[in-house]
Write an enzyme that holds these catalytic residues in place. Structure first.
Site, mmCIF file in Angstrom:
data_model
loop_
_atom_site.group_PDB
_atom_site.id
_atom_site.type_symbol
_atom_site.label_atom_id
_atom_site.label_comp_id
_atom_site.label_asym_id
_atom_site.label_seq_id
_atom_site.Cartn_x
_atom_site.Cartn_y
_atom_site.Cartn_z
ATOM 1 N N ARG A 224 0.706 -1.169 0.040
ATOM 2 C CA ARG A 224 -0.098 0.154 0.020
ATOM 3 C C ARG A 224 0.661 1.358 0.062
ATOM 4 O O ARG A 224 1.878 1.223 0.787
ATOM 5 C CB ARG A 224 -0.924 0.094 1.286
ATOM 6 C CG ARG A 224 -2.039 -1.006 1.308
ATOM 7 C CD ARG A 224 -3.070 -0.862 0.400
ATOM 8 N NE ARG A 224 -4.134 -1.900 0.347
ATOM 9 C CZ ARG A 224 -4.173 -2.958 -0.228
ATOM 10 N NH1 ARG A 224 -3.270 -3.304 -1.155
ATOM 11 N NH2 ARG A 224 -5.146 -3.825 -0.007
ATOM 12 N N HIS A 272 1.258 -0.516 -10.367
ATOM 13 C CA HIS A 272 0.442 -1.096 -9.729
ATOM 14 C C HIS A 272 -0.071 -2.520 -10.339
ATOM 15 O O HIS A 272 -1.080 -2.979 -10.531
ATOM 16 C CB HIS A 272 -0.792 -0.439 -9.462
ATOM 17 C CG HIS A 272 -1.538 -0.946 -8.035
ATOM 18 N ND1 HIS A 272 -2.355 -0.247 -7.199
ATOM 19 C CD2 HIS A 272 -1.902 -2.121 -7.649
ATOM 20 C CE1 HIS A 272 -2.734 -1.108 -6.253
ATOM 21 N NE2 HIS A 272 -2.588 -2.275 -6.523
#
Length: 309
Positions: A224, A272
């Site tokens: 994260r 990502h």
């Protein structure tokens, strides 16, 4: 009896519109998969926390909310969610995360960048240490963190894993708590962050904790974005305390074009992609959970709303 499955993740419908009905049919489930339905008629909700649906109150018949995400921190605090919640644990997601982490760990361990980009044609036969002499720390021992820690340990890296609560993972030294975090980071040469995003994990890697690592350590963050204090990381890169950061997740995504990470010589940005749920395999997980629910069996990967990591 025909059941109604509401697919409440509109941005992903194109990926699932064919494979999810087939997976349900293959599991012997008579179901209609729809994008819109009267709440009182819905038996199951397929969900992404980024979806428009945020109020679960009207879904009085719904037996379970089946998230398409591994992370559930954006939904567990929703007070309207009283139905059972299951997170996505997809074998393909775990496999891809392990591949990303191991690939970049080996890249930095072996010093491959110096050979790929060598415009001066410098012959510099620096031999890297063996993996057994390169301590690695994995922050977060959930399903993904555990799989990555064990894969690295299988390559003979000495791996320390840290979690909020004490865990036991074969082949991995497991620590917990604040003192354990400092111990886990002290002297680490590669640090992998796979914690969930919670108020307690934000800025886990900050000026103080980054200073505990071995000088020139590598940071790998496929977890994260907010786990790392960006400014502190940039400062540590400038001083050489951190030698390189390979980052797959960010506080703002897509990463803004003017962000310092893009141009920094010691930062690698990946968009990502470390772990993504594949519709084909995820549909099988969803179908199995619905089959289990219809048979009165325990749900897979049910979340108790209290995050452990």
């Amino acid at each position: 009896m025909m059941i109604t499955v509401l697919f409440a993740a509109p941005d992903l419908w194109g990926e699932y519109s064919d494979v999810l009905p087939k997976a349900l049919s293959d599991a012997g489930i008579a179901a209609q998969v729809v994008q819109d339905a009267a709440p009182e008629t819905v038996d199951y909700i397929i969900y992404a926390p980024s979806a428009p649906l945020q109020d679960f109150t009207p879904f009085t018949r719904t037996k379970a909310v089946l998230s398409l995400w591994a992370g559930v921190e954006r939904i567990v605090g929703n007070d309207t969610l009283t139905q059972p919640l299951c997170r996505m644990v997809d074998p393909s997601l775990t496999e891809s995360m392990v591949e990303w982490v191991v690939g970049h760990a080996l890249r930095h361990h072996l010093g491959i960048d110096a050979h790929i980009v060598n415009p001066g044609h410098v012959w510099n036969p620096v031999v890297p240490p063996l993996a057994r002499n390169r301590p690695v720390t994995v922050l977060g021992l959930g399903a993904l963190g555990t799989a990555c820690a064990q894969a690295l340990a299988g390559l003979n890296f000495p791996v320390t894993g840290w979690s909020r609560t004490q865990k036991s993972v074969s082949g991995v030294k497991c620590l917990s708590g604040e003192d354990g975090l400092r111990q886990a980071l002290t002297g680490a040469q590669i640090v992998v962050t796979l914690l969930p995003r919670t108020p307690g994990t934000e800025n886990t890697l900050n000026a103080d904790t980054l200073a505990l690592t071995a000088r020139g350590a590598v940071i790998l963050n496929p977890g994260r974005g907010p786990l790392i204090d960006d400014a502190a990381l940039l400062d540590a890169l400038e001083t050489g305390q951190i030698g390189h950061a390979t980052l797959d997740v960010f506080r703002v995504e897509p990463l803004p074009q003017d962000h310092a990470f893009w141009a920094h010589r010691c930062v690698t940005v990946t968009p990502h992609i470390a772990a993504d749920t594949r519709a084909s395999s995820a549909s099988g997980v969803i179908a199995e959970n619905i089959r289990r629910a219809e048979a009165g069996q325990p749900l897979l990967h049910r979340v108790d709303r209290v995050l452990g990591y």
